[in-house]
Write a protein that holds these residues in place. Structure first.
Motif, PDB file in Angstrom:
ATOM      1  N   UNK A   1       0.842  -1.208   0.000  1.00 18.99           N
ATOM      2  CA  UNK A   1       0.000   0.000   0.000  1.00 18.99           C
ATOM      3  C   UNK A   1       0.872   1.251   0.000  1.00 18.99           C
ATOM      4  N   UNK A   2       0.561   2.158  -0.928  1.00 11.62           N
ATOM      5  CA  UNK A   2       1.326   3.398  -1.059  1.00 11.62           C
ATOM      6  C   UNK A   2       1.296   4.197   0.254  1.00 11.62           C
ATOM      7  N   UNK A   3       0.107   4.206   0.901  1.00 12.98           N
ATOM      8  CA  UNK A   3      -0.034   4.983   2.145  1.00 12.98           C
ATOM      9  C   UNK A   3       0.943   4.490   3.214  1.00 12.98           C
ATOM     10  N   UNK A   4       1.178   3.178   3.265  1.00 13.14           N
ATOM     11  CA  UNK A   4       2.124   2.626   4.253  1.00 13.14           C
ATOM     12  C   UNK A   4       3.541   3.106   3.957  1.00 13.14           C
ATOM     13  N   UNK A   5       3.898   3.113   2.664  1.00 13.11           N
ATOM     14  CA  UNK A   5       5.246   3.557   2.275  1.00 13.11           C
ATOM     15  C   UNK A   5       5.441   5.028   2.637  1.00 13.11           C
ATOM     16  N   UNK A   6       4.399   5.823   2.386  1.00 11.90           N
ATOM     17  CA  UNK A   6       4.518   7.260   2.685  1.00 11.90           C
ATOM     18  C   UNK A   6       4.642   7.492   4.187  1.00 11.90           C
ATOM     19  N   UNK A   7       3.903   6.695   4.970  1.00  7.33           N
ATOM     20  CA  UNK A   7       4.007   6.815   6.430  1.00  7.33           C
ATOM     21  C   UNK A   7       5.427   6.514   6.899  1.00  7.33           C
TER      22      UNK A   7
ATOM     23  N   UNK B   1       7.356   5.633  -7.124  1.00  6.86           N
ATOM     24  CA  UNK B   1       6.009   5.681  -7.707  1.00  6.86           C
ATOM     25  C   UNK B   1       5.425   7.093  -7.713  1.00  6.86           C
ATOM     26  N   UNK B   2       5.791   7.905  -6.712  1.00  2.00           N
ATOM     27  CA  UNK B   2       5.228   9.262  -6.690  1.00  2.00           C
ATOM     28  C   UNK B   2       6.279  10.327  -6.976  1.00  2.00           C
ATOM     29  N   UNK B   3       7.556   9.942  -7.067  1.00  2.00           N
ATOM     30  CA  UNK B   3       8.600  10.947  -7.307  1.00  2.00           C
ATOM     31  C   UNK B   3       9.211  10.755  -8.690  1.00  2.00           C
ATOM     32  N   UNK B   4      10.307   9.980  -8.779  1.00  2.00           N
ATOM     33  CA  UNK B   4      11.043   9.861 -10.043  1.00  2.00           C
ATOM     34  C   UNK B   4      10.270   9.176 -11.167  1.00  2.00           C
ATOM     35  N   UNK B   5       9.348   8.251 -10.837  1.00  2.00           N
ATOM     36  CA  UNK B   5       8.667   7.472 -11.878  1.00  2.00           C
ATOM     37  C   UNK B   5       7.168   7.756 -11.951  1.00  2.00           C
ATOM     38  N   UNK B   6       6.746   8.922 -11.396  1.00  2.00           N
ATOM     39  CA  UNK B   6       5.314   9.246 -11.330  1.00  2.00           C
ATOM     40  C   UNK B   6       4.675   9.380 -12.715  1.00  2.00           C
ATOM     41  N   UNK B   7       5.473   9.758 -13.716  1.00  2.00           N
ATOM     42  CA  UNK B   7       4.905   9.999 -15.045  1.00  2.00           C
ATOM     43  C   UNK B   7       4.573   8.700 -15.787  1.00  2.00           C
ATOM     44  N   UNK B   8       5.041   7.558 -15.252  1.00  2.00           N
ATOM     45  CA  UNK B   8       4.721   6.270 -15.885  1.00  2.00           C
ATOM     46  C   UNK B   8       3.355   5.804 -15.361  1.00  2.00           C
ATOM     47  N   UNK B   9       2.403   5.435 -16.251  1.00  2.00           N
ATOM     48  CA  UNK B   9       1.078   5.004 -15.782  1.00  2.00           C
ATOM     49  C   UNK B   9       1.172   3.839 -14.778  1.00  2.00           C
ATOM     50  N   UNK B  10       0.264   3.866 -13.775  1.00  2.00           N
ATOM     51  CA  UNK B  10       0.317   2.900 -12.652  1.00  2.00           C
ATOM     52  C   UNK B  10       0.374   1.455 -13.136  1.00  2.00           C
ATOM     53  N   UNK B  11      -0.428   1.157 -14.159  1.00  2.00           N
ATOM     54  CA  UNK B  11      -0.501  -0.215 -14.682  1.00  2.00           C
ATOM     55  C   UNK B  11       0.872  -0.669 -15.180  1.00  2.00           C
ATOM     56  N   UNK B  12       1.508   0.220 -15.971  1.00  2.00           N
ATOM     57  CA  UNK B  12       2.827  -0.089 -16.554  1.00  2.00           C
ATOM     58  C   UNK B  12       3.898  -0.196 -15.470  1.00  2.00           C
ATOM     59  N   UNK B  13       3.757   0.671 -14.450  1.00  2.00           N
ATOM     60  CA  UNK B  13       4.700   0.628 -13.318  1.00  2.00           C
ATOM     61  C   UNK B  13       4.660  -0.735 -12.655  1.00  2.00           C
ATOM     62  N   UNK B  14       3.440  -1.213 -12.386  1.00  5.59           N
ATOM     63  CA  UNK B  14       3.285  -2.492 -11.692  1.00  5.59           C
ATOM     64  C   UNK B  14       3.838  -3.633 -12.537  1.00  5.59           C
ATOM     65  N   UNK B  15       3.615  -3.551 -13.856  1.00  2.00           N
ATOM     66  CA  UNK B  15       4.094  -4.594 -14.767  1.00  2.00           C
ATOM     67  C   UNK B  15       5.611  -4.714 -14.717  1.00  2.00           C
ATOM     68  N   UNK B  16       6.286  -3.561 -14.628  1.00  2.00           N
ATOM     69  CA  UNK B  16       7.752  -3.619 -14.613  1.00  2.00           C
ATOM     70  C   UNK B  16       8.289  -3.865 -13.200  1.00  2.00           C
ATOM     71  N   UNK B  17       7.396  -4.145 -12.256  1.00  2.90           N
ATOM     72  CA  UNK B  17       7.825  -4.525 -10.915  1.00  2.90           C
ATOM     73  C   UNK B  17       8.009  -3.341  -9.974  1.00  2.90           C
ATOM     74  N   UNK B  18       7.559  -2.160 -10.435  1.00  5.85           N
ATOM     75  CA  UNK B  18       7.739  -0.964  -9.618  1.00  5.85           C
ATOM     76  C   UNK B  18       6.505  -0.754  -8.737  1.00  5.85           C
TER      77      UNK B  18
END
Ligand SMILES: *Cc1c(COP(=O)(O)O)cnc(C)c1O
Length: 379
Positions: free
Chosen positions: A305-311, A336-353
């Motif tokens: 969960x992103x919220x856990x990482x941010x905490x 996910x929210x800084x350096x790679x935010x411009x990559x769509x969430x679906x594609x991010x997850x596919x590449x293991x991010x």
């Protein structure tokens, strides 16, 4: 000369005018000529500056190369390499490339007619599948950011030779302390000196190292013609940083190992990315081409969960939340929210991010304090 001695002595010599042990900052744009063309090898500081010359020689020596070229940023160094190419030429690079390099390739040079193939380069078959007579440059970055994939430099050199392409390696994460790509067959080594090489988060600079005289001439022409050169003050800062590169890297690696091992046994951590683990998919390549495994580590939390990482990121005391890496101080980031935010969430997850992936640049503080910080932040 061995590495530590080189880090302190290579390329630099006491100032001939005064005997100053440390390279002076030659803060000058121009140099007096007794008669037109009669000068001491320095005419104008975009072309040559003595502080920069010593830095270039020092970086080249550390990488077992003949020639160094310094630039105002890592990006200016990469830009200089791409300018060797012509429209119609093709480049192969990795699909988890540094974001700034990806942007330069796709937003600046693709519209000018250069074609880029982005493939998972830790699988050399994927490189061979797109390599051909139009391939003019193979661009490797290893380990990659933030998933710490390791690319086989010697294998990439073989493919480059087969198709007559240049092999360039972005060695920013490893530094010559961990790996020397020229020894593995690379033609060009590239650095963001901003990171480990300068090492103190106080300057932005880049460099290239090459062995071949003709290639050096072409790059040196571009360096002067395009003008992305650094100022002497920044060169001085990098020269000073280089003198402790071996000590800093040794501690980055020791602390990196301690942090990776702590995270691996933590019940709230799902996965740790660090090439030093023997179950890392590219560990064998890393063990062969690197002398140690560095201080860059990524990890994913259970539940993702992103919220856990941010905490966790908000609770860090020593792992300061900031872009960049490789300084004496520990830093953390949320790709996910800084350096790679411009990559769509679906594609991010596919590449293991994953959404909860946290990237650490482990600094050279006491490992006990760093682990205490991780313990209180992760809970
Ligand atoms: C930071 C970085 C760059 C770009 O360098 P700058 O000095 O920021 O221009 C290129 N490659 C990698 C791997 C980097 O970390």
């Amino acid at each position: 000369m061995k590495f530590a001695t080189k880090a302190i002595h290579a390329g630099v010599h006491p100032d001939p005018a005064t005997g100053a042990i440390m390279t002076p900052i030659y803060q000058t744009s121009t140099y007096v000529q007794r008669s037109p063309g009669d000068h001491k090898g320095f005419e104008y500081s975009r072309t040559h500056n003595p502080t920069r010359s010593q830095l270039q020689a020092a970086v080249a020596a550390l990488d077992n190369g003949k020639h160094g070229l310094a630039f105002a940023s890592g990006m200016a160094a990469i830009d200089c390499v791409v300018k060797l190419l012509q429209p119609g030429d093709e480049v192969i690079s990795t699909n988890d490339l540094y974001g700034g390099t990806y942007r330069l390739f796709t937003k600046v040079y693709e519209p000018l007619g250069i074609k880029f193939h982005f493939v998972p380069m830790h699988n050399m078959d994927a490189v061979r599948a797109v390599a051909g007579p139009k391939t003019k440059l193979i661009w490797v970055e290893t380990p990659t950011n933030p998933l710490l994939n390791v690319i086989d430099i010697a294998a990439a050199a073989t493919v480059a030779k087969e198709c007559g392409a240049l092999l360039a390696v972005d060695n920013t994460f490893s530094t010559p302390y961990l790996q020397t790509p020229i020894d593995l067959g690379a033609d060009i080594v590239m650095y963001s000196l901003t990171k480990y090489m300068a090492g103190h988060s106080d300057t932005v600079m880049g460099a290239l190292v090459v062995n071949d005289d003709e290639l050096h001439q072409r790059l040196s022409f571009l360096q002067n013609a395009c003008g992305g050169t650094p100022g002497p003050q920044d060169c001085f800062l990098v020269l000073r940083g280089l003198k402790t590169l071996h000590l800093r890297m040794q501690r980055h690696c020791e602390n990196g190992r301690a942090v990776a091992e702590y995270l691996r046994q933590h019940p709230k951590v799902e996965k740790v990315y660090w090439p030093g683990f023997d179950n890392h998919p590219n560990h064998a390549v890393a063990a062969r081409q690197m002398r140690d495994f560095g201080g860059m580590i990524s990890f994913v939390l259970k539940g993702d969960r992103q919220a856990d990482a941010i905490a966790v990121l908000e609770k860090f005391q020593y792992f300061t939340l900031a872009e960049s890496l490789g300084g004496v101080e520990s830093l953390s980031g949320h790709p996910a929210s800084m350096t790679h935010a411009s990559i769509p969430a679906e594609q991010r997850r596919k590449s293991g991010l994953s959404d909860s992936l946290i990237r650490l640049s482990v600094g050279i503080e006491d490992a006990e304090d760093l682990i205490e910080d991780l313990a209180q932040a992760i809970g």
